[in-house]
Structures are given as structure tokens and as C-alpha cells.
Design an enzyme around this catalytic site. Structure first.
Site: not given
Ligand SMILES: NCCCNCCCCCC(O)(O)C(F)(F)F
Ligand SMILES: [Zn+2]
Length: 664
Positions: A135, A305, A265, A172
Site C-alpha cells: 500500500h 491476520y 488475508d 493479498d
Molecule cells: N478493519 C480494519 C481496517 C483496516 N484497514 C486497513 C487494512 C490494511 C491492509 C494491509 C494489507 O493486509 O493489505 C497488507 F498486506 F499491506 F498488510
Molecule cells: Zn491485505
């Protein structure tokens, strides 16, 4: 050559220091549980351990701006209040006194991985890193990411190793907008991403994450987005998109290096993704990439996660990078309508850039918007109604144990033919039971003791494969048709399971095989043949298998989906000298098919083709197939006949679908 594993526990030494619901899922335990799983399963010790290093300023400036780097450099000296203040300027990300150090290690680990693969120290590898990267943008942190590990690795590969074409596969469940921005005008980097989107309602809620964002200027066509507009996507949805979108384009792009934004994820149980694909699907996604770029695949951890499905998915990925055959795919019941809609839109958006998609049906843009409106309304209703059960409560079966057969590749060869090294020469113990059964079934050939010896060896070999004492095999026989009939007969009875028979060239197919689904026969030739039934599928290529493009498109878009849906316990691959198939395509076929039947592939070659023993054996041993070069447009008549075949077959074989069934 081996598989690199890059990990350093220093990257576990930062965490969220304040309350922020958006970031609390990104915890150090993500890395520790993943590495522990690799250690406990013995996988880590089978890998080549490569140390991390800190990315230098020069490395980081390949993607990020000086002002951003200078700003991040100040964070180690900030107070908690300053860190909070600094973080506010970005979205869904947090800073910590040690995160700059870890971000340099995460990027450096990715570069170490690229070096190890590009210098031939290893064949492929995985970097277990945090903070993730996909990101983060030129001058901004985002979504737990500080430096864009994979984007830096791609630029580094081009600059330091002269790589011309890099494929980035982002599995992802979030859109790596940082990667898209970095390369959207660069035809040397093909970025593919699927991501939870829900018509722009899901984070990061960007219009440019939709399927119609195909890249710009010289990079037009080199950015592929497949948005998931619903949650609950399953193994079938993922395999369909690989077979009908990613792989055909990837083979046409013909990359020198494959980088994977390996976020997990997208697996079942993840609170972010809310998808339903099982961890072992990553064994297949990895396998399907391993015959690209001569096997040079670098997987870099992104998200994931759920502390149960994440380590399972990581282990499945590393197992396959090590060359272990993938477990048989679980219940592939066909892609859902929403996935087909997304697949169709993405294919249509890319029709004009990729010859493999040139004949993908046009998508009338109008009904997408109305459909989108309708879907959105429906969703409103559903959400207010039932209470969605939490992803954390999902349960799924532990991925099956992946036991490596004691013998990988066994060969049945006539006297005088040398056995390639690392293969085991196999001959049956002239088992009287087998011999007698053969006499009954093959009275006319029983006289010829050589044939009998060969056949009894083949039958014995199939039995050893069934017991997983031998993984795969190759036999050089006088008469491929007769040998195939014999194996098919025995296998169908003994295995009492399913045998996928793939014939290349004008092999006389077993005439009398039953129509009960125990055999699926796919026959590539240049002769028009009526399709006999659901289980006997002639694939006609005008110029036969000498047309690599047509052949590869047929393998990727027809044979693989059929094979996965059929889910055989044995794959029988036969070729005859007249097939005209080139070595590269033959080895690609042999390599790709090993993703089925736990790798139990039996190849039958005609006596005269002993030149193929070596190349076939190397593919059966798990070596990456040589690239077949840039795939050109298949012949129009071949595309039309394949599309016609797909249309007829998709009634019975759902993984062949590429468009949503017309709904009223
Ligand atoms: N419910 C919580 C809302 C979270 N909003 C942001 C999500 C970020 C995802 C990060 C990711 O998993 O894409 C990475 F690979 F970069 F780690
Ligand atoms: Zn992700």
C-alpha cells in the site's frame, strides 16, 4: 537448486503503542506464528537460510521520494505524541520508534531474495517480513505499510539484474494501490491484483482499484485488477481467475522474474478478507506460477491476520516452493456469479491488449452499471437483515499432510536406454498375479514377453504411486496406445478412482473405456473429432500441437480447469512422435499437470522418442520448464473451436465458465 527463506526476529520488534481499531490486527505474532510453523513442520530446515540486510537509501529511493524518506528517518527519535502526530497524516497505518529499522529490513529482505534467485544461488524463495509494503506510495505510508517492499524489489531487479519483464502477482485480499501507482505507466512490470472491493465500499475505497484501470500511456494493459464485489470467495473463484485471466496473460507476457505480494488475508478465517478459500489453495496458486520465468519466483509476505490460517497458508506456499506436490484441491464447485462477473469485466477490459483475450466476449458496458446498482441495493437489504457471523469463528479442516514420496520419479526403460540421474530405474518383480491378469486381457500381446514385462512393470508402478511410495513415473514403450489401455484398465479398477488421460498427438484412444466418469480423456490433435461425451474431450488445433500459442491457451484455459474440477487420483500423459509438440510446451504441460493428483503423473513415450526421456524426467523431478517465449495470438479458427468447446462443456464443467450466466 533450493528455496530461500528470509526471516529475522528483529522485524517482530515493533507494535501499535496506542488505541487504533484500524491497526490493532497488525501484530508481531503474525510473524512469530508463521516462522514457528515453518520450524515445527521441518520446512524451515529444508530451506536455504539467507540473512536480511537493511535497504540502503539508494534502494528505497527507487520507489519513494527523498522528502518521504527523510521524514520517516526522523521517527526513531520521536516521542509517543510526535509519533501519533506524524501518523495522522497517513491512513490506517501506525509508526513506532523501531518501525523505520524494521521497514529497512523488510525491504532489504526482499532485495536479498531477489539477489539469491537472480544469481542462481536458489531457484525460488520466501521472505517473511513486516511491515508489509504493497500500500505504501512514493511519498506516503498506508495500510500498515512504510516502504513498498515488492515495488522496490521490482525496480531493483530491473536495475541491478537487467531484468526486462517482471510479473507481480498480488494475491493479498487488499488492492496494492502503491504497486499500481509505481508501475501503471511501465510495460516492463505487469501488476496483477485481486482484492475485496464491494463496489468501492471496501478499504481503500479507490475508484482506480476497479477492473477498468488497466494502466496508462506505455503501461496500458499492464495493470490487471480483479475486484471481488462480494465476500466469501472460494477455491473455485481463485482458480478460475488464475486459469482464465492471470495465467494466459502471464504466459503471453513471458516474464523473466515473478514477484508475489503474498498476503494471506485472502484465506478463510481472516477478519479483513472474510473469504472462504482454504489454506491449501496457496499450494496451487504457487505451483501455477512456478513454470513461469524458469521458476524464478520470489514470494514476499504482505497481509494475513488470522493466526491460524496465516501459518497454514505460509506452510502450504513454502511446501510447494520446495517442490512438494500440492494436495488434491478441496471441493471445487465452480465460481460464484459475482466472481464470474468480475472475471468477465476484467477480461473484457483487457481484450485489446492481450491476444489470448482478443476473443473474450465483449461486455456491454450498460448492463454492468445497472447490475451494479441492483447488486448494491440487494446488499443493503441483506446487511440490515442477518447478523454476519465473525470470520474468527470460521472453522475449516487442517490442510492435509503433504508426505513426500520416498521415490520422486521412477522410469520403466527398455534395455540400453540410460536412466537420467536422480531417477530410479523401475522394473516389476514379474508379479505372477499381474502377469496372469495381463495374459487374460492381452492374449494377442502375451506372446511378446517384452511387452508383457513392460506392462507388468507399468501396473506395478501405478500401484506404487497409489501407495505414494513413488510420486511420478515415465515409461518408454513400443505401443503407447496398448500401454495406455492397460494402465487405464488397471487404474480404473484398482484405483477405483478417477484417471485423467491426456493424449498429445494421434494416439489411438482406448476404445472401450467406460462412460462412468472413472476416466476423463482430453485429446489434443489436429483432427476434427466429434466430442463423444462429457468425459471424452477432443481438443482440435488446426496446426496441431506445433502451434505453441494455441496449445498453451488450450492447456491453461481448458485442460487445467477441467483437470482441477475432475480432481483425478492419477494423471496419465501420453504422446506420440507425430504430435509436433515442442520441448518447451511439452515440459510446461508435464509441469503444470503435476498440480493434480498429488503429483501422481505417469508419462508414456513411444520407443522412438528416447530423446524426450531427459527433458520429461527433469520436469517430473520438479525442475521448472523452460519458457516457451512470448505466446502469440492463437489461430482464429482455433480460438473459435476452443470457445465453442468451452461453451458446450461449461454446462458440465463449471470451472470452464468465464462469464456470468445471463440472468433475467
Ligand atoms: N478493519 C480494519 C481496517 C483496516 N484497514 C486497513 C487494512 C490494511 C491492509 C494491509 C494489507 O493486509 O493489505 C497488507 F498486506 F499491506 F498488510
Ligand atoms: Zn491485505
Amino acid at each position: 537448486m533450493g528455496t530461500a527463506l528470509i526471516y529475522d526476529e528483529e522485524m517482530t520488534k515493533y507494535k501499535l503503542l496506542w488505541v487504533d481499531p484500524a491497526c490493532k490486527i497488525e501484530v508481531p505474532e503474525r510473524l512469530t506464528v508463521s516462522y514457528e510453523a515453518l520450524k515445527n513442520s521441518g520446512l524451515a530446515d529444508r530451506c536455504v537460510s539467507v540473512p536480511v540486510r537493511e535497504a540502503t537509501d539508494e534502494d528505497i529511493l527507487l520507489v519513494h521520494s527523498e522528502e518521504y524518506l527523510e521524514a520517516v528517518k526522523k521517527t526513531p527519535y520521536m516521542t509517543l505524541e510526535d509519533l501519533k502526530e506524524f501518523t495522522l497524516q497517513y491512513g490506517d497505518v501506525y509508526f513506532h520508534p523501531n518501525i523505520y529499522h524494521c521497514a529497512k529490513l523488510a525491504a532489504g529482505a526482499s532485495l536479498q531474495l531477489v539477489d539469491s534467485v537472480m544469481t542462481g544461488k536458489v531457484r525460488n524463495g520466501m521472505a517473511l517480513v513486516r511491515p508489509p509494503g504493497h500500500h505504501s506510495m512514493r511519498s506516503a505510508a498506508s495500510g500498515f505499510c512504510v516502504f513498498n517492499n515488492v515495488a522496490i524489489a521490482a525496480q531493483y531487479a530491473k536495475l541491478k539484474h537487467g531484468v526486462k519483464r517482471v510479473l507481480i502477482v498480488d494475491w493479498d485480499v487488499h488492492h496494492g494501490q502503491g504497486v499500481q501507482y509505481s508501475f501503471e505507466d511501465d510495460p516492463g512490470v505487469l501488476y496483477f491484483s485481486w482484492h475485496r472491493y464491494e463496489h468501492q465500499k471496501f478499504w481503500p475505497q479507490l475508484r482506480e482499484s476497479d477492473y477498468d484501470n488497466v494502466g496508462k500511456e506505455k503501461g496500458e494493459g499492464f495493470n490487471i485488477n480483479v475486484p471481488w464485489n462480494k465476500v466469501g470467495m472460494k477455491n473455485s473463484d481463485y482458480l478460475s481467475v488464475f486459469c482464465h485471466m492471470l495465467l494466459p496473460v502471464a504466459y503471453e507476457f513471458n516474464p523473466d522474474l515473478v514477484l508475489v505480494c503474498a498476503g494471506f488475508d485472502s484465506a478463510i478465517g481472516d477478519p479483513e478478507g472474510e473469504m472462504c478459500a482454504s489454506p491449501d489453495i496457496f499450494a496451487h496458486l504457487t505451483h501455477l506460477l512456478m513454470n513461469l520465468a524458469g521458476g524464478k519466483v520470489c514470494a514476499v509476505l504482505e497481509g494475513g491476520y488470522n493466526l491460524t490460517s496465516l501459518p497454514q497458508s505460509v506452510c502450504q506456499t513454502v511446501h510447494t516452493l520446495l517442490g512438494d506436490p500440492a494436495p488434491r484441491p478441496a471441493n471445487l464447485d465452480g465460481p460464484c456469479e459475482s466472481a464470474l462477473e468480475s472475471l468477465h469485466c476484467s477480461r473484457s477490459a483487457h481484450r485489446k491488449y492481450w491476444s489470448c483475450l482478443k476473443h473474450a466476449a465483449e461486455h456491454p458496458s450498460s448492463d454492468v452499471s445497472t447490475k451494479r446498482l441492483k447488486l448494491a441495493e440487494e446488499e443493503e437489504k441483506v446487511e440490515n437483515g442477518e447478523e454476519k457471523e465473525k470470520a474468527e469463528e470460521e472453522v475449516w479442516p487442517e490442510p492435509p499432510k503433504r508426505v513426500t514420496a520416498p521415490v520422486r520419479t521412477a522410469l520403466v526403460l527398455p534395455d540400453g536406454v540410460s536412466c537420467p540421474d536422480r531417477c530410479k530405474l523401475f522394473s516389476s518383480s514379474k508379479d505372477p498375479v499381474i502377469v496372469n491378469k495381463l495374459r487374460e486381457n492381452f492374449p494377442r500381446d502375451a506372446a511378446d514377453s517384452d511387452a508383457l514385462t513392460t506392462l507388468s512393470s507399468l501396473v506395478a508402478l501405478v500401484e506404487k504411486m497409489e501407495k505414494n511410495e513413488i510420486c511420478n513415473g515415465l515409461a518408454l514403450v513400443q505401443d503407447v496406445s496398448m500401454a495406455m489401455t492397460c494402465v487405464v484398465q488397471h487404474a480404473a479398477i484398482a484405483l477405483s478412482n478417477r484417471v485423467l488421460v491426456v493424449c498429445v498427438g494421434d494416439v489411438l484412444v482406448p476404445a472401450h473405456y467406460k462412460e462412468d466418469g472413472t476416466i476423463l480423456l482430453v485429446h489434443f490433435s489436429n483432427k476434427e473429432e466429434e466430442q463423444k461425451s462429457k468425459y471424452h474431450i477432443p481438443v482440435c488445433l488446426k496446426k496441431g500441437c506445433s502451434d505453441v500459442s494455441g496449445f498453451m491457451q488450450a492447456v491453461l484455459g481448458l485442460l487445467l480447469p477441467l483437470g482441477y474440477e475432475y480432481d483425478p487420483s492419477l494423471v496419465l500423459l501420453a504422446r506420440t512422435p507425430d504430435s509436433g509438440l515442442c520441448d518447451g510446451a511439452w515440459q510446461q504441460l508435464t509441469g503444470l499437470l503435476q498440480g493434480l493428483a498429488q503429483g501422481h503423473t505417469l508419462v508414456l513415450l513411444q520407443e522412438g522418442e528416447r530423446a524426450y526421456v531427459g527433458p520429461t524426467a527433469s520436469s517430473l523431478l520438479g525442475e521448472a520448464a523452460p519458457s516457451v517465449g512470448k505466446i502469440k495470438a492463437p489461430l482464429l479458427e482455433d480460438v473459435e473451436s476452443m470457445e465453442g468447446l468451452r461453451t458446450r462443456l461449461q454446462v458440465d464443467w463449471k470451472l470452464l465458465q468465464t462469464t456470468a450466466p445471463e440472468t433475467g
